[in-house]
Design a protein around this motif. Structure first.
Motif, PDB file in Angstrom:
ATOM      1  N   SER A 242       0.836  -1.203   0.000  1.00 44.81           N
ATOM      2  CA  SER A 242       0.000   0.000   0.000  1.00 44.81           C
ATOM      3  C   SER A 242       0.872   1.254   0.000  1.00 44.81           C
ATOM      4  O   SER A 242       0.497   2.276  -0.580  1.00 44.81           O
ATOM      5  N   ARG A 243       2.031   1.175   0.625  1.00 43.99           N
ATOM      6  CA  ARG A 243       2.944   2.322   0.648  1.00 43.99           C
ATOM      7  C   ARG A 243       3.458   2.636  -0.755  1.00 43.99           C
ATOM      8  O   ARG A 243       3.522   3.797  -1.159  1.00 43.99           O
ATOM      9  N   ALA A 244       3.801   1.590  -1.514  1.00 43.46           N
ATOM     10  CA  ALA A 244       4.269   1.796  -2.886  1.00 43.46           C
ATOM     11  C   ALA A 244       3.169   2.403  -3.743  1.00 43.46           C
ATOM     12  O   ALA A 244       3.415   3.315  -4.544  1.00 43.46           O
ATOM     13  N   LYS A 245       1.959   1.903  -3.583  1.00 40.87           N
ATOM     14  CA  LYS A 245       0.829   2.438  -4.353  1.00 40.87           C
ATOM     15  C   LYS A 245       0.582   3.901  -4.008  1.00 40.87           C
ATOM     16  O   LYS A 245       0.337   4.728  -4.900  1.00 40.87           O
ATOM     17  N   HIS A 246       0.639   4.223  -2.726  1.00 41.49           N
ATOM     18  CA  HIS A 246       0.394   5.601  -2.282  1.00 41.49           C
ATOM     19  C   HIS A 246       1.445   6.538  -2.873  1.00 41.49           C
ATOM     20  O   HIS A 246       1.108   7.633  -3.359  1.00 41.49           O
ATOM     21  N   LYS A 247       2.705   6.132  -2.852  1.00 41.97           N
ATOM     22  CA  LYS A 247       3.773   6.969  -3.399  1.00 41.97           C
ATOM     23  C   LYS A 247       3.629   7.122  -4.902  1.00 41.97           C
ATOM     24  O   LYS A 247       3.853   8.214  -5.458  1.00 41.97           O
ATOM     25  N   ALA A 248       3.266   6.038  -5.577  1.00 43.37           N
ATOM     26  CA  ALA A 248       3.076   6.106  -7.031  1.00 43.37           C
ATOM     27  C   ALA A 248       1.935   7.061  -7.382  1.00 43.37           C
ATOM     28  O   ALA A 248       2.053   7.883  -8.305  1.00 43.37           O
TER      29      ALA A 248
END
Length: 263
Positions: A242-248
């Motif tokens: 979820s962190r990667a998605k949020h940053k993307a």
């Protein structure tokens, strides 16, 4: 050599050797003009530093400057082991600044650029530890660290993409680092990692790009022109963290903002 071997193979010997008073004479050997004697001294100190109880004693015995000297003038093995010993000493917060001020960082950057695989690995880990201190981050950027980091990250076969990305990400908190990444051609490399890297590599690359773009319309334009949006969209929709998605998603939003403003 015997002390080196005793401290390598039997962890319980490390405290005994230090208590017997071996550290100061070993530190003096690191400054020896005999390359092999210097190498043995460095390696013995490294082995003793693997014991947490010995780190303070090694540092207080004046080991930092001789280790930096070995990092500059030693054999390839002495340089690798000096980097690793400095890493061990830097795990104590009080030593980070002292090591940084001793001139170690430009030498570690050079080892990162010119050393073999083990040397690059040791240098990158030592730099990561040292650069938790702000003044060492600035030293590393001024020493030209972004060039070898970008080169290692561009080479997926180097087995150094993750380590290099961790170091680069840590350095992003100082403004000088962002311009240095761009100047060394880091933007296309980071975009390629977002497209073709592992999930962890993608997340780190997005995090770095996000920090580069946050305050610069010029850099946003540059990243967008490298074709970053499609792989970012794919990452935001993929099964990563979820962190990667949020940053993307945050980076996509930045890149899609109007770019008519000045820098």
């Amino acid at each position: 050599m015997e002390i080196r071997l005793l401290s390598k193979h039997k962890p319980e010997n490390r405290v005994k050797i230090a208590e017997a008073g071996a550290i100061k004479p070993l530190v003096s050997l690191i400054s020896s003009s005999d390359p092999l004697l210097q190498e043995y001294g460095v390696t013995a100190i490294l082995n003793l530093s693997l014991c947490d109880e010995n780190k303070d004693l090694i540092a207080s015995s004046g080991a930092v400057k001789p280790l930096v000297w070995a990092l500059k003038m030693g054999t390839p093995t002495a340089k690798e082991n000096a980097a690793c010993a400095l890493l061990r000493l830097s795990q104590l917060e009080d030593n980070k600044i002292a090591i940084g001020r001793s001139g170690a960082i430009p030498l570690l950057v050079n080892l990162l650029e010119t050393g073999g695989f083990r040397a690059k690995k040791d240098a990158s880990t030592a730099l990561y530890s040292l650069c938790s201190a702000k003044e060492n981050k600035i030293r590393a950027v001024e020493a030209g660290i972004m060039k070898p980091l970008v080169e290692l990250m561009a080479d997926f076969g180097s087995n150094m993409v993750d380590k290099s990305a961790f170091v680069m990400s840590l350095l992003m908190s100082v403004p000088e680092s962002k311009a240095a990444v761009v100047e060394e051609g880091g933007v296309p490399v980071l975009v390629e990692i977002v497209e073709d890297g592992t999930q962890r590599q993608k997340e780190m690359a997005v995090s770095i790009l996000l920090q580069i773009c946050e305050e610069s319309v010029v850099y946003r334009t540059m990243v967008a022109r490298e074709g970053a949006i499609p792989p970012l969209v794919a990452l935001s929709q993929a099964g990563g963290t979820s962190r990667a998605k949020h940053k993307a998603e945050a980076l996509i939003e930045l890149l899609r903002q109007p770019r008519s403003h000045s820098y």
